[in-house]
Motif scaffolding. Structure first.
Motif, PDB file in Angstrom:
ATOM      1  N   ARG A  34      42.214  42.961  39.684  1.00 20.38           N
ATOM      2  CA  ARG A  34      40.810  42.031  41.233  1.00 20.38           C
ATOM      3  C   ARG A  34      42.184  40.805  40.705  1.00 20.38           C
ATOM      4  O   ARG A  34      41.920  40.226  41.525  1.00 20.38           O
ATOM      5  N   SER A  55      37.593  32.965  51.093  1.00 20.17           N
ATOM      6  CA  SER A  55      37.562  33.464  52.218  1.00 20.17           C
ATOM      7  C   SER A  55      36.998  34.972  52.449  1.00 20.17           C
ATOM      8  O   SER A  55      36.861  36.467  52.159  1.00 20.17           O
ATOM      9  N   GLY A  58      38.266  36.928  49.821  1.00 24.97           N
ATOM     10  CA  GLY A  58      36.075  37.359  49.491  1.00 24.97           C
ATOM     11  C   GLY A  58      36.071  38.823  49.993  1.00 24.97           C
ATOM     12  O   GLY A  58      34.688  39.656  49.527  1.00 24.97           O
ATOM     13  N   GLU A  59      35.820  38.861  51.431  1.00 25.29           N
ATOM     14  CA  GLU A  59      35.339  39.648  52.198  1.00 25.29           C
ATOM     15  C   GLU A  59      35.903  41.111  52.526  1.00 25.29           C
ATOM     16  O   GLU A  59      35.644  41.910  52.285  1.00 25.29           O
ATOM     17  N   GLN A  60      37.505  40.810  51.439  1.00 22.54           N
ATOM     18  CA  GLN A  60      38.446  42.308  50.700  1.00 22.54           C
ATOM     19  C   GLN A  60      37.848  42.475  49.649  1.00 22.54           C
ATOM     20  O   GLN A  60      37.686  44.272  49.648  1.00 22.54           O
ATOM     21  N   LEU A  61      37.186  41.928  49.233  1.00 28.55           N
ATOM     22  CA  LEU A  61      36.678  42.349  47.540  1.00 28.55           C
ATOM     23  C   LEU A  61      35.395  42.403  47.878  1.00 28.55           C
ATOM     24  O   LEU A  61      34.327  42.871  46.371  1.00 28.55           O
ATOM     25  N   GLY A  62      34.127  42.222  48.538  1.00 30.16           N
ATOM     26  CA  GLY A  62      33.186  42.461  48.280  1.00 30.16           C
ATOM     27  C   GLY A  62      32.206  40.771  47.136  1.00 30.16           C
ATOM     28  O   GLY A  62      31.643  40.712  47.476  1.00 30.16           O
ATOM     29  N   LEU A  63      33.079  40.082  47.689  1.00 26.60           N
ATOM     30  CA  LEU A  63      32.426  38.112  46.599  1.00 26.60           C
ATOM     31  C   LEU A  63      32.180  37.349  47.559  1.00 26.60           C
ATOM     32  O   LEU A  63      33.506  36.992  48.454  1.00 26.60           O
ATOM     33  N   SER A  64      31.981  36.776  47.222  1.00 29.22           N
ATOM     34  CA  SER A  64      31.928  35.137  47.991  1.00 29.22           C
ATOM     35  C   SER A  64      33.144  34.289  47.210  1.00 29.22           C
ATOM     36  O   SER A  64      33.893  34.826  46.634  1.00 29.22           O
ATOM     37  N   LYS A  65      33.316  33.565  48.246  1.00 32.85           N
ATOM     38  CA  LYS A  65      34.725  33.174  48.182  1.00 32.85           C
ATOM     39  C   LYS A  65      34.667  31.985  47.260  1.00 32.85           C
ATOM     40  O   LYS A  65      35.290  31.206  45.739  1.00 32.85           O
ATOM     41  N   ARG A  67      33.072  33.034  44.099  1.00 27.76           N
ATOM     42  CA  ARG A  67      33.663  34.083  43.047  1.00 27.76           C
ATOM     43  C   ARG A  67      35.009  33.791  42.730  1.00 27.76           C
ATOM     44  O   ARG A  67      35.691  34.116  41.858  1.00 27.76           O
TER      45      ARG A  67
END
Length: 93
Positions: A34, A55, A58-65, A67
């Motif tokens: 990751r 951002s 984060g969308e690609q990983l399913g995480l907040s920006k 994080r």
């Protein structure tokens, strides 16, 4: 330590230039999957040639920006430690 802080600041201030000078494959050796994905994506080393935002990653990983930013910071710190033996070969900043 001051030396560790200096290495971390070097990567934060001169990120792409410092990162691209590291030996090939260092990301896979020093970082988990990751973190490697985030560093490659952030600096455009993922084949696109264009850096992505926190951002977008984060969308690609399913995480907040936030994080993603935290993981990016941790990865930069790890790369700073791994780059220590290569400091004499990196271009001066």
């Amino acid at each position: 330590s001051p030396a560790r802080l200096f290495r971390m600041q070097r990567f934060m201030l001169h990120g792409f230039e410092a990162v691209k000078e590291l030996p090939v494959g260092i990301f896979d050796l020093a970082l988990d999957e990751r973190e490697s994905f985030i560093i490659r994506g952030r600096f455009g080393l993922d084949g696109t040639g264009k850096g992505k935002t926190y951002s977008c990653l984060g969308e690609q990983l399913g995480l907040s920006k936030e994080r993603v930013r935290q993981l990016f910071q941790r990865a930069i710190e790890k790369l700073g430690e791994v780059a220590k033996p290569f400091e004499s070969t990196l271009a001066p900043m």
